[in-house]
Design a protein around this motif. Structure first.
Motif, PDB file in Angstrom:
ATOM      1  N   TYR A 275       0.860  -1.176   0.000  1.00 23.61           N
ATOM      2  CA  TYR A 275       0.000   0.000   0.000  1.00 23.61           C
ATOM      3  C   TYR A 275       0.897   1.227   0.000  1.00 23.61           C
ATOM      4  O   TYR A 275       1.875   1.300   0.744  1.00 23.61           O
ATOM      5  CB  TYR A 275      -0.902   0.005   1.241  1.00 23.61           C
ATOM      6  CG  TYR A 275      -1.806  -1.203   1.297  1.00 23.61           C
ATOM      7  CD1 TYR A 275      -3.004  -1.217   0.604  1.00 23.61           C
ATOM      8  CD2 TYR A 275      -1.444  -2.325   2.029  1.00 23.61           C
ATOM      9  CE1 TYR A 275      -3.838  -2.330   0.644  1.00 23.61           C
ATOM     10  CE2 TYR A 275      -2.266  -3.439   2.077  1.00 23.61           C
ATOM     11  CZ  TYR A 275      -3.465  -3.435   1.380  1.00 23.61           C
ATOM     12  OH  TYR A 275      -4.276  -4.532   1.421  1.00 23.61           O
TER      13      TYR A 275
ATOM     14  N   ASN B 197       1.095   5.587  -0.080  1.00 17.61           N
ATOM     15  CA  ASN B 197       0.515   6.918   0.024  1.00 17.61           C
ATOM     16  C   ASN B 197       1.629   7.898  -0.322  1.00 17.61           C
ATOM     17  O   ASN B 197       2.625   7.995   0.399  1.00 17.61           O
ATOM     18  CB  ASN B 197      -0.023   7.179   1.435  1.00 17.61           C
ATOM     19  CG  ASN B 197      -0.729   8.516   1.524  1.00 17.61           C
ATOM     20  OD1 ASN B 197      -0.154   9.549   1.214  1.00 17.61           O
ATOM     21  ND2 ASN B 197      -1.968   8.482   1.952  1.00 17.61           N
TER      22      ASN B 197
ATOM     23  N   GLU C 235       1.554  11.255  -0.558  1.00 12.95           N
ATOM     24  CA  GLU C 235       1.607  12.456   0.281  1.00 12.95           C
ATOM     25  C   GLU C 235       2.385  12.216   1.576  1.00 12.95           C
ATOM     26  O   GLU C 235       3.228  13.016   1.966  1.00 12.95           O
ATOM     27  CB  GLU C 235       0.198  12.934   0.611  1.00 12.95           C
ATOM     28  CG  GLU C 235       0.173  14.217   1.399  1.00 12.95           C
ATOM     29  CD  GLU C 235      -1.228  14.706   1.680  1.00 12.95           C
ATOM     30  OE1 GLU C 235      -1.352  15.644   2.483  1.00 12.95           O
ATOM     31  OE2 GLU C 235      -2.195  14.158   1.125  1.00 12.95           O
ATOM     32  N   SER C 236       2.116  11.099   2.237  1.00 10.78           N
ATOM     33  CA  SER C 236       2.829  10.792   3.482  1.00 10.78           C
ATOM     34  C   SER C 236       4.130  10.033   3.224  1.00 10.78           C
ATOM     35  O   SER C 236       4.877   9.740   4.152  1.00 10.78           O
ATOM     36  CB  SER C 236       1.936   9.981   4.424  1.00 10.78           C
ATOM     37  OG  SER C 236       1.650   8.708   3.875  1.00 10.78           O
TER      38      SER C 236
ATOM     39  N   LYS D 180      -2.357  -2.645   5.506  1.00  7.92           N
ATOM     40  CA  LYS D 180      -3.287  -1.547   5.284  1.00  7.92           C
ATOM     41  C   LYS D 180      -3.639  -0.953   6.636  1.00  7.92           C
ATOM     42  O   LYS D 180      -4.096  -1.648   7.537  1.00  7.92           O
ATOM     43  CB  LYS D 180      -4.546  -2.041   4.577  1.00  7.92           C
ATOM     44  CG  LYS D 180      -5.524  -0.954   4.228  1.00  7.92           C
ATOM     45  CD  LYS D 180      -6.704  -1.545   3.483  1.00  7.92           C
ATOM     46  CE  LYS D 180      -7.671  -0.495   3.030  1.00  7.92           C
ATOM     47  NZ  LYS D 180      -8.371   0.176   4.098  1.00  7.92           N
TER      48      LYS D 180
ATOM     49  N   ASN E  47      -4.967   5.707   6.184  1.00  6.23           N
ATOM     50  CA  ASN E  47      -5.154   6.108   4.786  1.00  6.23           C
ATOM     51  C   ASN E  47      -3.940   5.798   3.926  1.00  6.23           C
ATOM     52  O   ASN E  47      -3.657   6.502   2.969  1.00  6.23           O
ATOM     53  CB  ASN E  47      -5.488   7.597   4.717  1.00  6.23           C
ATOM     54  CG  ASN E  47      -4.324   8.464   5.152  1.00  6.23           C
ATOM     55  OD1 ASN E  47      -3.377   7.981   5.755  1.00  6.23           O
ATOM     56  ND2 ASN E  47      -4.400   9.742   4.856  1.00  6.23           N
ATOM     57  N   ASN E  48      -3.218   4.739   4.255  1.00  9.36           N
ATOM     58  CA  ASN E  48      -2.016   4.423   3.486  1.00  9.36           C
ATOM     59  C   ASN E  48      -2.308   3.688   2.181  1.00  9.36           C
ATOM     60  O   ASN E  48      -1.399   3.297   1.476  1.00  9.36           O
ATOM     61  CB  ASN E  48      -1.016   3.611   4.323  1.00  9.36           C
ATOM     62  CG  ASN E  48      -1.445   2.183   4.569  1.00  9.36           C
ATOM     63  OD1 ASN E  48      -2.610   1.825   4.388  1.00  9.36           O
ATOM     64  ND2 ASN E  48      -0.516   1.367   5.005  1.00  9.36           N
ATOM     65  N   ASP E  49      -3.575   3.521   1.847  1.00  8.91           N
ATOM     66  CA  ASP E  49      -3.928   2.744   0.647  1.00  8.91           C
ATOM     67  C   ASP E  49      -4.363   3.615  -0.523  1.00  8.91           C
ATOM     68  O   ASP E  49      -5.244   3.258  -1.289  1.00  8.91           O
ATOM     69  CB  ASP E  49      -5.006   1.719   0.982  1.00  8.91           C
ATOM     70  CG  ASP E  49      -6.313   2.356   1.403  1.00  8.91           C
ATOM     71  OD1 ASP E  49      -6.296   3.513   1.873  1.00  8.91           O
ATOM     72  OD2 ASP E  49      -7.352   1.692   1.272  1.00  8.91           O
ATOM     73  N   GLU E  50      -3.695   4.751  -0.694  1.00 12.75           N
ATOM     74  CA  GLU E  50      -3.980   5.596  -1.848  1.00 12.75           C
ATOM     75  C   GLU E  50      -3.789   4.790  -3.136  1.00 12.75           C
ATOM     76  O   GLU E  50      -4.566   4.899  -4.073  1.00 12.75           O
ATOM     77  CB  GLU E  50      -3.066   6.814  -1.833  1.00 12.75           C
ATOM     78  CG  GLU E  50      -3.280   7.766  -2.986  1.00 12.75           C
ATOM     79  CD  GLU E  50      -2.319   8.947  -2.944  1.00 12.75           C
ATOM     80  OE1 GLU E  50      -2.611   9.927  -3.647  1.00 12.75           O
ATOM     81  OE2 GLU E  50      -1.289   8.905  -2.252  1.00 12.75           O
TER      82      GLU E  50
END
Length: 108
Positions: A7, A9, A11-12, A19, A22-25
C-alpha cells in the motif's frame, strides 16, 4: 522473484504491506528491489521538498528557474511512473487521469 502487495501513500511517503489508516492511496505489487527503488524516489522527493522550502524564503528566485523545484517535479513524476508500472488496475486508472500522465514516458 515473487511480487508482494504493498500500500502506498505518496503524500505521506508511506509504503507498507499492512493496510492502516489512509495508506492505501495506491495498491502496487513489487519485488523487494522495486520497493527499494520506490522508497529511494520518495526519499529524493522529501530532500527536494526541503530545498523548495528554503527557496520559498527567497522571493527574488523565480519558480521556473529553480533547481530544487525541477528536482521535486522529476522525483514526483518518477514516483508516479513506478506506481503506474507496479500498480493494480485502479492505480493505473488513477494515474492515467492525472494531467501530467503523458510526461511519464519522458522520465528515465
Amino acid at each position: 522473484m515473487d511480487k508482494r502487495k504493498f500500500y502506498v501513500n505518496v503524500e505521506s511517503r508511506e509504503i507498507s504491506e499492512l493496510k492502516a489508516g489512509n495508506n492505501d492511496e495506491f495498491v502496487i505489487y513489487g519485488t523487494p528491489n522495486d520497493i527499494i527503488e520506490l522508497r529511494e524516489s520518495l526519499e529524493d522527493m522529501e530532500h527536494a521538498d526541503l530545498g523548495t522550502f528554503w527557496r520559498s524564503h527567497m522571493p527574488f528566485k523565480e519558480y521556473h528557474r529553480d533547481e530544487d523545484n525541477d528536482a521535486y517535479d522529476h522525483c514526483l513524476l518518477k514516483t508516479y511512473k513506478m506506481i503506474y508500472e507496479l500498480g493494480d488496475e485502479q492505480a493505473k486508472q488513477h494515474v492515467e487521469q492525472m494531467p501530467f500522465f503523458d510526461e511519464l514516458n519522458k522520465i528515465d
